[in-house]
Scaffold this motif. Structure first.
Motif, PDB file in Angstrom:
ATOM      1  N   LYS A 158      -6.056   2.600  -8.373  1.00  0.00           N
ATOM      2  CA  LYS A 158      -5.974   2.513  -9.508  1.00  0.00           C
ATOM      3  C   LYS A 158      -6.349   0.462  -9.801  1.00  0.00           C
ATOM      4  CE  LYS A 158      -3.096   5.443 -10.161  1.00  0.00           C
ATOM      5  NZ  LYS A 158      -3.188   6.680 -10.276  1.00  0.00           N
ATOM      6  N   VAL A 159      -6.809  -0.049  -9.420  1.00  0.00           N
ATOM      7  CA  VAL A 159      -7.370  -2.112  -9.842  1.00  0.00           C
ATOM      8  C   VAL A 159      -9.028  -1.218 -10.488  1.00  0.00           C
ATOM      9  CG1 VAL A 159      -7.770  -3.277  -9.227  1.00  0.00           C
ATOM     10  CG2 VAL A 159      -6.098  -2.747  -7.685  1.00  0.00           C
ATOM     11  N   ALA A 160      -9.812  -0.227 -10.377  1.00  0.00           N
ATOM     12  CA  ALA A 160     -10.906   0.521 -10.932  1.00  0.00           C
ATOM     13  C   ALA A 160     -10.235   1.274 -12.810  1.00  0.00           C
ATOM     14  CB  ALA A 160     -11.377   1.351  -9.952  1.00  0.00           C
ATOM     15  N   PHE A 161      -9.031   1.697 -11.982  1.00  0.00           N
ATOM     16  CA  PHE A 161      -9.418   2.088 -13.186  1.00  0.00           C
ATOM     17  C   PHE A 161      -8.460   0.587 -14.546  1.00  0.00           C
ATOM     18  CE2 PHE A 161      -6.324   4.321 -16.207  1.00  0.00           C
ATOM     19  CZ  PHE A 161      -7.117   5.068 -16.810  1.00  0.00           C
ATOM     20  N   LEU A 162      -7.520   0.441 -14.057  1.00  0.00           N
ATOM     21  CA  LEU A 162      -7.248  -0.668 -14.757  1.00  0.00           C
ATOM     22  C   LEU A 162      -8.196  -1.860 -15.129  1.00  0.00           C
ATOM     23  CD1 LEU A 162      -4.509  -2.044 -15.424  1.00  0.00           C
ATOM     24  CD2 LEU A 162      -5.030  -3.491 -13.464  1.00  0.00           C
ATOM     25  N   HIS A 178       9.881   2.809  -0.071  1.00  0.00           N
ATOM     26  CA  HIS A 178       9.376   1.037  -0.167  1.00  0.00           C
ATOM     27  C   HIS A 178       8.679   0.499   1.359  1.00  0.00           C
ATOM     28  CE1 HIS A 178      10.582  -3.164  -0.240  1.00  0.00           C
ATOM     29  NE2 HIS A 178      10.842  -3.009   1.111  1.00  0.00           N
ATOM     30  N   GLY A 179       8.479   1.429   2.619  1.00  0.00           N
ATOM     31  CA  GLY A 179       7.831   1.410   3.296  1.00  0.00           C
ATOM     32  C   GLY A 179       6.303   2.160   2.495  1.00  0.00           C
ATOM     33  N   VAL A 180       6.232   2.950   1.769  1.00  0.00           N
ATOM     34  CA  VAL A 180       4.879   3.190   1.260  1.00  0.00           C
ATOM     35  C   VAL A 180       4.131   2.137   0.352  1.00  0.00           C
ATOM     36  CG1 VAL A 180       3.787   4.471  -0.471  1.00  0.00           C
ATOM     37  CG2 VAL A 180       5.064   5.908   1.836  1.00  0.00           C
ATOM     38  N   ASN A 181       5.373   1.778   0.000  1.00  0.00           N
ATOM     39  CA  ASN A 181       5.168   0.860  -1.704  1.00  0.00           C
ATOM     40  C   ASN A 181       4.382  -0.456  -0.837  1.00  0.00           C
ATOM     41  OD1 ASN A 181       5.337   2.415  -3.860  1.00  0.00           O
ATOM     42  ND2 ASN A 181       7.330   2.276  -4.001  1.00  0.00           N
ATOM     43  N   ASN A 182       4.771  -1.052   0.249  1.00  0.00           N
ATOM     44  CA  ASN A 182       4.328  -2.016   1.023  1.00  0.00           C
ATOM     45  C   ASN A 182       3.182  -2.146   1.435  1.00  0.00           C
ATOM     46  OD1 ASN A 182       7.213  -3.258   1.441  1.00  0.00           O
ATOM     47  ND2 ASN A 182       7.222  -2.371   3.232  1.00  0.00           N
ATOM     48  N   ARG A 183       2.808  -1.102   1.530  1.00  0.00           N
ATOM     49  CA  ARG A 183       0.573  -0.177   2.356  1.00  0.00           C
ATOM     50  C   ARG A 183       0.732  -0.021   0.543  1.00  0.00           C
ATOM     51  NH1 ARG A 183      -0.748  -2.120   5.394  1.00  0.00           N
ATOM     52  NH2 ARG A 183       1.250  -3.479   5.150  1.00  0.00           N
ATOM     53  N   VAL A 184       0.966  -0.130  -0.483  1.00  0.00           N
ATOM     54  CA  VAL A 184      -0.274  -0.499  -1.641  1.00  0.00           C
ATOM     55  C   VAL A 184      -0.003  -1.612  -2.396  1.00  0.00           C
ATOM     56  CG1 VAL A 184       0.007   0.580  -4.116  1.00  0.00           C
ATOM     57  CG2 VAL A 184       0.756   2.259  -2.128  1.00  0.00           C
ATOM     58  N   ASP A 185       1.114  -2.544  -2.088  1.00  0.00           N
ATOM     59  CA  ASP A 185       1.237  -3.734  -2.198  1.00  0.00           C
ATOM     60  C   ASP A 185       0.024  -4.556  -1.640  1.00  0.00           C
ATOM     61  OD1 ASP A 185       3.522  -2.906  -4.709  1.00  0.00           O
ATOM     62  OD2 ASP A 185       4.607  -4.361  -2.602  1.00  0.00           O
ATOM     63  N   ALA A 186       0.396  -4.666  -0.329  1.00  0.00           N
ATOM     64  CA  ALA A 186      -0.950  -4.918   0.918  1.00  0.00           C
ATOM     65  C   ALA A 186      -2.285  -4.698  -0.394  1.00  0.00           C
ATOM     66  CB  ALA A 186      -0.850  -4.179   2.239  1.00  0.00           C
ATOM     67  N   ASP A 226      -0.778   4.199   5.527  1.00  0.00           N
ATOM     68  CA  ASP A 226      -2.215   2.746   4.844  1.00  0.00           C
ATOM     69  C   ASP A 226      -2.673   3.350   4.028  1.00  0.00           C
ATOM     70  OD1 ASP A 226      -2.643   0.136   5.935  1.00  0.00           O
ATOM     71  OD2 ASP A 226      -4.052   0.720   7.306  1.00  0.00           O
ATOM     72  N   GLU A 227      -3.645   4.774   5.126  1.00  0.00           N
ATOM     73  CA  GLU A 227      -5.142   4.668   4.919  1.00  0.00           C
ATOM     74  C   GLU A 227      -5.134   5.446   3.200  1.00  0.00           C
ATOM     75  OE1 GLU A 227      -8.705   7.463   5.761  1.00  0.00           O
ATOM     76  OE2 GLU A 227      -7.012   7.675   7.983  1.00  0.00           O
ATOM     77  N   TRP A 228      -4.212   5.958   2.787  1.00  0.00           N
ATOM     78  CA  TRP A 228      -3.933   6.435   1.503  1.00  0.00           C
ATOM     79  C   TRP A 228      -3.247   5.346   0.859  1.00  0.00           C
ATOM     80  CZ3 TRP A 228       0.447   5.644  -1.237  1.00  0.00           C
ATOM     81  CH2 TRP A 228      -0.026   6.504  -3.214  1.00  0.00           C
ATOM     82  N   ALA A 229      -2.958   4.662   0.845  1.00  0.00           N
ATOM     83  CA  ALA A 229      -2.286   3.652   0.515  1.00  0.00           C
ATOM     84  C   ALA A 229      -3.712   2.884   0.123  1.00  0.00           C
ATOM     85  CB  ALA A 229      -1.515   2.558   1.484  1.00  0.00           C
ATOM     86  N   MET A 269      -3.610  -4.082  -3.139  1.00  0.00           N
ATOM     87  CA  MET A 269      -3.425  -3.979  -5.512  1.00  0.00           C
ATOM     88  C   MET A 269      -3.768  -5.457  -4.769  1.00  0.00           C
ATOM     89  SD  MET A 269      -2.647  -1.509  -6.789  1.00  0.00           S
ATOM     90  CE  MET A 269      -2.193  -2.030  -8.544  1.00  0.00           C
ATOM     91  N   GLU A 270      -3.348  -5.914  -4.033  1.00  0.00           N
ATOM     92  CA  GLU A 270      -3.413  -7.781  -3.888  1.00  0.00           C
ATOM     93  C   GLU A 270      -5.061  -8.158  -3.474  1.00  0.00           C
ATOM     94  OE1 GLU A 270      -2.198 -12.082  -1.287  1.00  0.00           O
ATOM     95  OE2 GLU A 270      -0.929 -10.005  -0.754  1.00  0.00           O
ATOM     96  N   LEU A 271      -5.028  -7.594  -3.006  1.00  0.00           N
ATOM     97  CA  LEU A 271      -6.774  -6.881  -2.037  1.00  0.00           C
ATOM     98  C   LEU A 271      -8.216  -7.269  -2.973  1.00  0.00           C
ATOM     99  CD1 LEU A 271      -8.527  -7.718   0.209  1.00  0.00           C
ATOM    100  CD2 LEU A 271      -8.553  -4.990   0.442  1.00  0.00           C
ATOM    101  N   PHE A 272      -7.222  -5.954  -3.584  1.00  0.00           N
ATOM    102  CA  PHE A 272      -8.603  -5.673  -4.670  1.00  0.00           C
ATOM    103  C   PHE A 272      -8.847  -6.062  -6.205  1.00  0.00           C
ATOM    104  CE2 PHE A 272      -8.100  -1.383  -2.517  1.00  0.00           C
ATOM    105  CZ  PHE A 272      -9.721  -1.745  -1.363  1.00  0.00           C
ATOM    106  N   LEU A 273      -6.869  -6.686  -6.375  1.00  0.00           N
ATOM    107  CA  LEU A 273      -7.206  -7.183  -7.554  1.00  0.00           C
ATOM    108  C   LEU A 273      -7.518  -8.945  -8.063  1.00  0.00           C
ATOM    109  CD1 LEU A 273      -3.299  -6.297  -8.694  1.00  0.00           C
ATOM    110  CD2 LEU A 273      -5.064  -6.124  -9.982  1.00  0.00           C
ATOM    111  N   ARG A 274      -7.508  -9.697  -6.496  1.00  0.00           N
ATOM    112  CA  ARG A 274      -8.342 -10.432  -5.535  1.00  0.00           C
ATOM    113  C   ARG A 274      -7.617 -12.158  -6.264  1.00  0.00           C
ATOM    114  NH1 ARG A 274     -11.345  -9.195  -1.842  1.00  0.00           N
ATOM    115  NH2 ARG A 274     -12.631  -8.067  -1.979  1.00  0.00           N
TER     116      ARG A 274
END
Length: 354
Positions: free
Chosen positions: A209-213, A325-333, A199-202, A335-340
């Motif tokens: 990633k969002v900042a770079f994007l 898939h578990g790792v990516n679940n954390r990333v998705d959570a 979670d913390e890593w994600a 990514m949605e936050l930072f993409l707004r």
């Protein structure tokens, strides 16, 4: 009386956002509890005989089909094939006969291509074994399937359970009982711990990633993987980052990376490598050795770094796609936050035909 709206603020930092531990445990254990139903259906298919087992899907379910096919390819002599539903409808497959069996999964139970595939398969006279998430959908109707299991999500796990029993029936999985006992005892908790540990890593990964994007809106993000991780690579890039987040991506297998993509990777190209623990891990290791020589913006997610308490070393590779898939679940959570933008807004567009 005066009313003033107060700004709602998201919790800052890693916070296991959108994580429901009990729901995750129940989902995995619920899927594992389907084993008697799966075995009963496979017993019947086995008794009736077949000339081929075809895992057919579209989008994310096609990715899961690719995962189970590559899993069985190196372990079983059974005639196992994978088909993209749209390709099957347009091109067909001369090996497919009335003695063939289709296995597929559908979340909505209404996917256009899958409804058409089922009708085509029944026209040929073949049988259909379906995993459907949504009751009372088109694909749950009696004329749309011959064998049906209703259970939400975990198609990857359900497919692997089906594959394991097929190989057991074919005399290719002597440790079937030990394997299942281990999974039914430890898998749900192990996967929950993966999400907690990542979670913390994600959070940091998504934030960066969002900042770079935002500074490089036209530069695609490259995802690389092989073996049972290639289905994860393919679906994560397409179904999550492209479809739900509207981020440009490209996915490629480790074995093809050196035959094109390596030429365009430069110092700041965003790259994420998925590393699993199945027999194709050496292909990912080769990419991992190469990336630091030409790139300073790469990330390696290696399932080997997670404890997976209770899971024997020889079985880890069979579930490494579930770990990812578990790792990516954390990333998705995050990514949605930072993409707004909530993913529900993106899903709005799925109602349109095109």
């Amino acid at each position: 009386m005066k009313y003033a709206a107060k700004a709602w603020k998201e919790t800052e930092g890693a916070s296991l956002r959108n994580f429901n531990e009990q729901a995750q445990v129940d989902s995995v254990n619920g899927a594992l509890a389907l084993r008697p139903q799966i075995e009963t259906i496979i017993d019947q298919i086995w008794e009736e005989g077949f000339d081929g087992i075809y895992f057919i899907g579209i989008g994310g379910t096609y990715a899961s089909s690719m995962q189970v096919e590559v899993y069985m390819r190196g372990r079983s002599k059974l005639p196992i094939y994978v088909e993209n539903a749209a390709e099957f409808l347009t091109t067909g497959n001369k090996r497919f006969t009335e003695k063939s069996v289709v296995i597929y999964s559908s979340v909505s139970g209404n996917t256009k291509e899958m409804v058409q595939v089922v009708d085509r398969v029944h026209e040929i006279g073949a049988r259909v074994f379906a995993f459907i998430d949504t009751p009372n959908s088109i694909l749950t109707q009696p004329d749309k399937q011959d064998y049906l299991i209703l259970y939400p999500m975990n198609e990857q796990l359900k497919f692997y359970m089906t594959a394991n029993y097929l190989m057991y029936k074919n005399g290719e999985f002597d440790e079937y009982d030990r394997y299942n006992k281990e999974m039914e005892t430890y898998l749900a908790d192990a996967l929950v711990q993966v999400e907690k540990d990542s979670d913390e890593w994600a959070y940091e990964y998504a934030k960066n990633k969002v900042a770079f994007l935002k500074e490089h809106k036209d530069l695609p993000h490259y995802f690389i993987g092989s073996g049972n991780q290639y289905g994860a690579t393919y679906s994560y890039a397409m179904c999550y980052w492209e479809e739900q987040m509207w981020i440009r991506t490209k996915s490629i297998s480790c074995q093809e990376f050196f035959h094109g993509m390596q030429e365009i990777i430069v110092d700041d190209t965003p790259v994420t490598l998925f590393m699993g623990e199945d027999e194709q891990r050496p292909l990912a290791e080769r990419v991992a050795r190469f990336l630091p020589r030409v790139n300073g913006n790469y990330t390696i997610i290696d399932t080997k770094e997670f404890e997976l308490k209770g899971i024997s070393p020889e079985y880890r590779g069979t579930i490494s796609h579930l770990v990812m898939h578990g790792v990516n679940n954390r990333v998705d959570a995050y990514m949605e936050l930072f993409l707004r933008h909530p993913l529900s807004i993106r899903r709005y567009y799925r109602q349109f035909e095109y």
